[in-house]
Motif scaffolding. Structure first.
Motif, PDB file in Angstrom:
ATOM      1  N   HIS A 167       0.798  -1.233   0.000  1.00  0.00           N
ATOM      2  CA  HIS A 167       0.000   0.000   0.000  1.00  0.00           C
ATOM      3  C   HIS A 167       0.826   1.277   0.000  1.00  0.00           C
ATOM      4  CE1 HIS A 167      -3.575  -2.459   1.542  1.00  0.00           C
ATOM      5  NE2 HIS A 167      -3.887  -2.022   0.352  1.00  0.00           N
ATOM      6  N   ARG A 168       1.949   1.262   0.733  1.00  0.00           N
ATOM      7  CA  ARG A 168       2.744   2.491   0.841  1.00  0.00           C
ATOM      8  C   ARG A 168       3.707   2.668  -0.323  1.00  0.00           C
ATOM      9  NH1 ARG A 168       0.892   4.489   5.818  1.00  0.00           N
ATOM     10  NH2 ARG A 168       0.671   2.789   7.301  1.00  0.00           N
ATOM     11  N   GLY A 169       3.656   1.727  -1.296  1.00  0.00           N
ATOM     12  CA  GLY A 169       4.503   1.847  -2.480  1.00  0.00           C
ATOM     13  C   GLY A 169       5.990   1.832  -2.170  1.00  0.00           C
ATOM     14  N   ILE A 170       6.390   0.939  -1.247  1.00  0.00           N
ATOM     15  CA  ILE A 170       7.812   0.738  -0.959  1.00  0.00           C
ATOM     16  C   ILE A 170       8.497   0.283  -2.255  1.00  0.00           C
ATOM     17  CG2 ILE A 170       9.437  -0.568   0.506  1.00  0.00           C
ATOM     18  CD1 ILE A 170       7.472   0.981   2.230  1.00  0.00           C
ATOM     19  N   PRO A 171       9.692   0.795  -2.545  1.00  0.00           N
ATOM     20  CA  PRO A 171      10.387   0.369  -3.776  1.00  0.00           C
ATOM     21  C   PRO A 171      10.499  -1.165  -3.849  1.00  0.00           C
ATOM     22  CG  PRO A 171      11.558   2.183  -2.753  1.00  0.00           C
ATOM     23  CD  PRO A 171      10.450   1.820  -1.815  1.00  0.00           C
ATOM     24  N   GLU A 172      10.282  -1.690  -5.050  1.00  0.00           N
ATOM     25  CA  GLU A 172      10.170  -3.141  -5.243  1.00  0.00           C
ATOM     26  C   GLU A 172      11.256  -3.968  -4.573  1.00  0.00           C
ATOM     27  OE1 GLU A 172       9.627  -6.087  -9.070  1.00  0.00           O
ATOM     28  OE2 GLU A 172       8.074  -4.687  -8.409  1.00  0.00           O
ATOM     29  N   HIS A 173      12.510  -3.584  -4.763  1.00  0.00           N
ATOM     30  CA  HIS A 173      13.605  -4.396  -4.230  1.00  0.00           C
ATOM     31  C   HIS A 173      13.546  -4.485  -2.701  1.00  0.00           C
ATOM     32  CE1 HIS A 173      17.417  -6.464  -4.278  1.00  0.00           C
ATOM     33  NE2 HIS A 173      17.846  -5.653  -3.322  1.00  0.00           N
ATOM     34  N   GLU A 174      13.338  -3.320  -2.109  1.00  0.00           N
ATOM     35  CA  GLU A 174      13.236  -3.226  -0.653  1.00  0.00           C
ATOM     36  C   GLU A 174      12.049  -4.055  -0.147  1.00  0.00           C
ATOM     37  OE1 GLU A 174      12.537   0.484   2.414  1.00  0.00           O
ATOM     38  OE2 GLU A 174      13.290   0.936   0.398  1.00  0.00           O
ATOM     39  N   TRP A 175      10.939  -3.963  -0.860  1.00  0.00           N
ATOM     40  CA  TRP A 175       9.726  -4.689  -0.504  1.00  0.00           C
ATOM     41  C   TRP A 175       9.960  -6.208  -0.525  1.00  0.00           C
ATOM     42  CZ3 TRP A 175       5.441  -3.872   1.970  1.00  0.00           C
ATOM     43  CH2 TRP A 175       4.363  -4.761   1.839  1.00  0.00           C
ATOM     44  N   ILE A 176      10.568  -6.683  -1.607  1.00  0.00           N
ATOM     45  CA  ILE A 176      10.832  -8.125  -1.717  1.00  0.00           C
ATOM     46  C   ILE A 176      11.705  -8.588  -0.555  1.00  0.00           C
ATOM     47  CG2 ILE A 176      11.842  -9.961  -3.143  1.00  0.00           C
ATOM     48  CD1 ILE A 176      11.094  -8.444  -5.613  1.00  0.00           C
ATOM     49  N   GLN A 177      12.671  -7.745  -0.166  1.00  0.00           N
ATOM     50  CA  GLN A 177      13.527  -8.107   0.969  1.00  0.00           C
ATOM     51  C   GLN A 177      12.715  -8.286   2.252  1.00  0.00           C
ATOM     52  OE1 GLN A 177      16.595  -9.168   0.971  1.00  0.00           O
ATOM     53  NE2 GLN A 177      16.635  -8.873  -1.244  1.00  0.00           N
ATOM     54  N   SER A 178      11.791  -7.352   2.490  1.00  0.00           N
ATOM     55  CA  SER A 178      10.919  -7.454   3.667  1.00  0.00           C
ATOM     56  C   SER A 178      10.119  -8.747   3.650  1.00  0.00           C
ATOM     57  CB  SER A 178       9.932  -6.293   3.711  1.00  0.00           C
ATOM     58  OG  SER A 178      10.598  -5.077   3.875  1.00  0.00           O
ATOM     59  N   ILE A 179       9.561  -9.042   2.480  1.00  0.00           N
ATOM     60  CA  ILE A 179       8.736 -10.243   2.321  1.00  0.00           C
ATOM     61  C   ILE A 179       9.547 -11.499   2.636  1.00  0.00           C
ATOM     62  CG2 ILE A 179       7.444 -11.648   0.655  1.00  0.00           C
ATOM     63  CD1 ILE A 179       6.132  -8.974   1.532  1.00  0.00           C
ATOM     64  N   LYS A 180      10.744 -11.569   2.036  1.00  0.00           N
ATOM     65  CA  LYS A 180      11.612 -12.722   2.284  1.00  0.00           C
ATOM     66  C   LYS A 180      11.899 -12.850   3.778  1.00  0.00           C
ATOM     67  CE  LYS A 180      14.055 -12.713  -2.185  1.00  0.00           C
ATOM     68  NZ  LYS A 180      15.263 -12.238  -2.893  1.00  0.00           N
ATOM     69  N   ASP A 181      12.124 -11.714   4.399  1.00  0.00           N
ATOM     70  CA  ASP A 181      12.430 -11.656   5.823  1.00  0.00           C
ATOM     71  C   ASP A 181      11.317 -12.262   6.676  1.00  0.00           C
ATOM     72  OD1 ASP A 181      13.561 -11.065   8.232  1.00  0.00           O
ATOM     73  OD2 ASP A 181      13.418  -8.896   8.045  1.00  0.00           O
ATOM     74  N   VAL A 182      10.071 -11.793   6.494  1.00  0.00           N
ATOM     75  CA  VAL A 182       8.960 -12.346   7.302  1.00  0.00           C
ATOM     76  C   VAL A 182       8.732 -13.805   7.016  1.00  0.00           C
ATOM     77  CG1 VAL A 182       6.988 -11.173   8.338  1.00  0.00           C
ATOM     78  CG2 VAL A 182       7.548 -10.752   5.925  1.00  0.00           C
ATOM     79  N   VAL A 183       8.782 -14.169   5.743  1.00  0.00           N
ATOM     80  CA  VAL A 183       8.525 -15.560   5.380  1.00  0.00           C
ATOM     81  C   VAL A 183       9.560 -16.471   6.048  1.00  0.00           C
ATOM     82  CG1 VAL A 183       8.555 -17.238   3.483  1.00  0.00           C
ATOM     83  CG2 VAL A 183       7.331 -15.070   3.218  1.00  0.00           C
ATOM     84  N   CYS A 184      10.810 -16.079   6.004  1.00  0.00           N
ATOM     85  CA  CYS A 184      11.871 -16.926   6.555  1.00  0.00           C
ATOM     86  C   CYS A 184      11.902 -16.932   8.075  1.00  0.00           C
ATOM     87  CB  CYS A 184      13.228 -16.498   6.018  1.00  0.00           C
ATOM     88  SG  CYS A 184      13.377 -16.750   4.241  1.00  0.00           S
ATOM     89  N   TYR A 185      11.771 -15.759   8.686  1.00  0.00           N
ATOM     90  CA  TYR A 185      11.977 -15.661  10.137  1.00  0.00           C
ATOM     91  C   TYR A 185      10.714 -15.395  10.960  1.00  0.00           C
ATOM     92  CZ  TYR A 185      16.737 -15.479   8.422  1.00  0.00           C
ATOM     93  OH  TYR A 185      17.917 -15.783   7.783  1.00  0.00           O
ATOM     94  N   GLY A 186       9.581 -15.141  10.299  1.00  0.00           N
ATOM     95  CA  GLY A 186       8.335 -14.921  11.018  1.00  0.00           C
ATOM     96  C   GLY A 186       8.235 -13.538  11.622  1.00  0.00           C
ATOM     97  N   ILE A 187       7.127 -13.283  12.298  1.00  0.00           N
ATOM     98  CA  ILE A 187       6.894 -11.947  12.846  1.00  0.00           C
ATOM     99  C   ILE A 187       7.385 -11.825  14.295  1.00  0.00           C
ATOM    100  CG2 ILE A 187       4.899 -11.529  11.353  1.00  0.00           C
ATOM    101  CD1 ILE A 187       3.062 -12.078  13.722  1.00  0.00           C
ATOM    102  N   PHE A 188       7.704 -12.968  14.921  1.00  0.00           N
ATOM    103  CA  PHE A 188       8.117 -12.945  16.331  1.00  0.00           C
ATOM    104  C   PHE A 188       9.606 -12.647  16.521  1.00  0.00           C
ATOM    105  CE2 PHE A 188       4.765 -15.524  18.927  1.00  0.00           C
ATOM    106  CZ  PHE A 188       3.809 -14.578  18.584  1.00  0.00           C
ATOM    107  N   GLU A 189       9.873 -11.941  17.588  1.00  0.00           N
ATOM    108  CA  GLU A 189      11.240 -11.722  18.047  1.00  0.00           C
ATOM    109  C   GLU A 189      11.751 -13.065  18.559  1.00  0.00           C
ATOM    110  OE1 GLU A 189      14.132  -9.800  17.901  1.00  0.00           O
ATOM    111  OE2 GLU A 189      12.690  -8.186  18.298  1.00  0.00           O
ATOM    112  N   THR A 190      12.990 -13.426  18.169  1.00  0.00           N
ATOM    113  CA  THR A 190      13.527 -14.693  18.680  1.00  0.00           C
ATOM    114  C   THR A 190      14.118 -14.447  20.060  1.00  0.00           C
ATOM    115  OG1 THR A 190      15.547 -14.270  17.425  1.00  0.00           O
ATOM    116  CG2 THR A 190      13.976 -15.798  16.470  1.00  0.00           C
ATOM    117  N   LYS A 191      13.611 -15.230  20.975  1.00  0.00           N
ATOM    118  CA  LYS A 191      14.015 -15.035  22.382  1.00  0.00           C
ATOM    119  C   LYS A 191      15.432 -15.567  22.649  1.00  0.00           C
ATOM    120  CE  LYS A 191      10.223 -13.202  23.943  1.00  0.00           C
ATOM    121  NZ  LYS A 191       9.043 -14.011  24.209  1.00  0.00           N
TER     122      LYS A 191
END
Lengths: 191, 191
Positions: A167-191
């Motif tokens: 929605h906020r129109g983050i630049p594509e490359h940056e956006w894909i990085q975020s997506i990869k990040d959540v998919v791989c590591y999830g939304i939780f902080e690792t304790k």
DNA sequence: AAACAAAATAACACTAGTGTAACTTTATTA
DNA sequence: TAATAAAGTTACACTAGTGTTATTTTGTTT
């Protein structure tokens, strides 16, 4: 001994893609398509007798292309590198995944040719699934992916992630990085 | 002094829901709806003059209901408990999220009443977003959620996750658990 | 039981998409 | 330059959805 075409198959497919995304399956008409290509409606009927044939042909075309690109991923590379390439690839083909979901809106009573193409599409999909499942198995064996998750959940998660609205129109490359990040590591902080 | 109705608003909304999911926005017609409810098409026109008004009314109805349910989540509970309830809630409302995406297929030239309802829908959406954003901020403050992820990515991920197709027909409760698991912890093994 | 009012239907004109057949245009080649 | 064949257009009949009006049905009220 032939007259030059006013529109190429590429142009036809491109217009089909954007009209399908804009208007949906039933909203997509040969009238809209003809207008968009600046040709008469009957000209399109010279190549496809109805929209289902055109759409399924386009789907097979894109899926074949995607499968070729997929198989070009270097299998000798590390799992992480392959997964990275995979997600980027799925991202570049995100339109077709949305469009693929429209098959279930096709009329039940379809011609033989459409039934055949549907089967072909099913085979392509299965080929893709087998390839990806292999990658997931490798990922688990190499201790990168969690053993406890089913391949369906992992792959489903990856495929859905590309549809997260930017929605906020983050630049594509940056956006894909975020997506990869959540998919791989999830939304939780690792304790 | 009134004759009994052949169909309730509830029945109308339920039929609208399933026909929209089955046939899409343009494929959804008053003819199909009338057939599905076993009434004449004209009977439906007594309550809604076109399908846009019906659909947007249904959307507002569902979103209002969802927002009420959302606000019933115990805010004094732990973040984890709240997130759990949230994901379960979003899961029970997954139909409406798919249908909500059809607003962009509405005709540009809509009546005043539809424009108003669209605005109302936008407000409901914003209310929901604000509530959820608050929860995310709390989650970050309490060190449950990763600070580095934007709220858009976290929320987008949660909302998309409910659409992961359950092809093998895993029992619903078990499936939701898997979904929560990937969303929270990701697909990677923690080293 | 007569009056009434809401609910539902039947029937109409209108609009838009479909698929086809007859015809025209255009470029090649013999 | 005349024949040819593919590309494209025009025009028609057909189908299905839309929205409205006139009419009928049904249950309540006085």
């Amino acid at each position: 001994m032939t007259r030059e075409r006013k529109f190429s198959t590429q142009e036809l497919f491109k217009a089909t893609n954007s009209l399908l995304l804009r208007y949906g399956y039933e909203g997509f008409t040969f009238s809209l398509l003809a207008e968009s290509l600046d040709v008469s409606r009957a000209a399109i009927y010279k190549y496809y007798t109805n929209k289902e044939e055109l759409i399924i042909d386009y789907m097979v075309y894109e899926m074949t292309k995607m499968l070729i690109d997929l198989q070009e991923i270097d299998q000798s590379a590390t799992f992480i590198a392959q997964l990275n390439e995979l997600i980027t690839l799925i991202f570049t083909y995100k339109d077709i995944h949305q469009i693929l979901g429209m098959v279930h809106q096709f009329k039940e009573s379809s011609s033989t040719i459409i039934m055949e193409k549907k089967e072909q599409l099913g085979k392509l999909h299965l080929d893709m699934y087998r390839y990806l499942e292999g990658l997931m198995i490798q990922g688990k064996k190499d201790k990168f992916l969690r053993e406890t998750l089913s391949n369906d959940v992992i792959l489903g998660c990856i495929f859905q992630s590309i549809a997260i609205p930017n929605h906020r129109g983050i630049p594509e490359h940056e956006w894909i990085q975020s997506i990869k990040d959540v998919v791989c590591y999830g939304i939780f902080e690792t304790k």
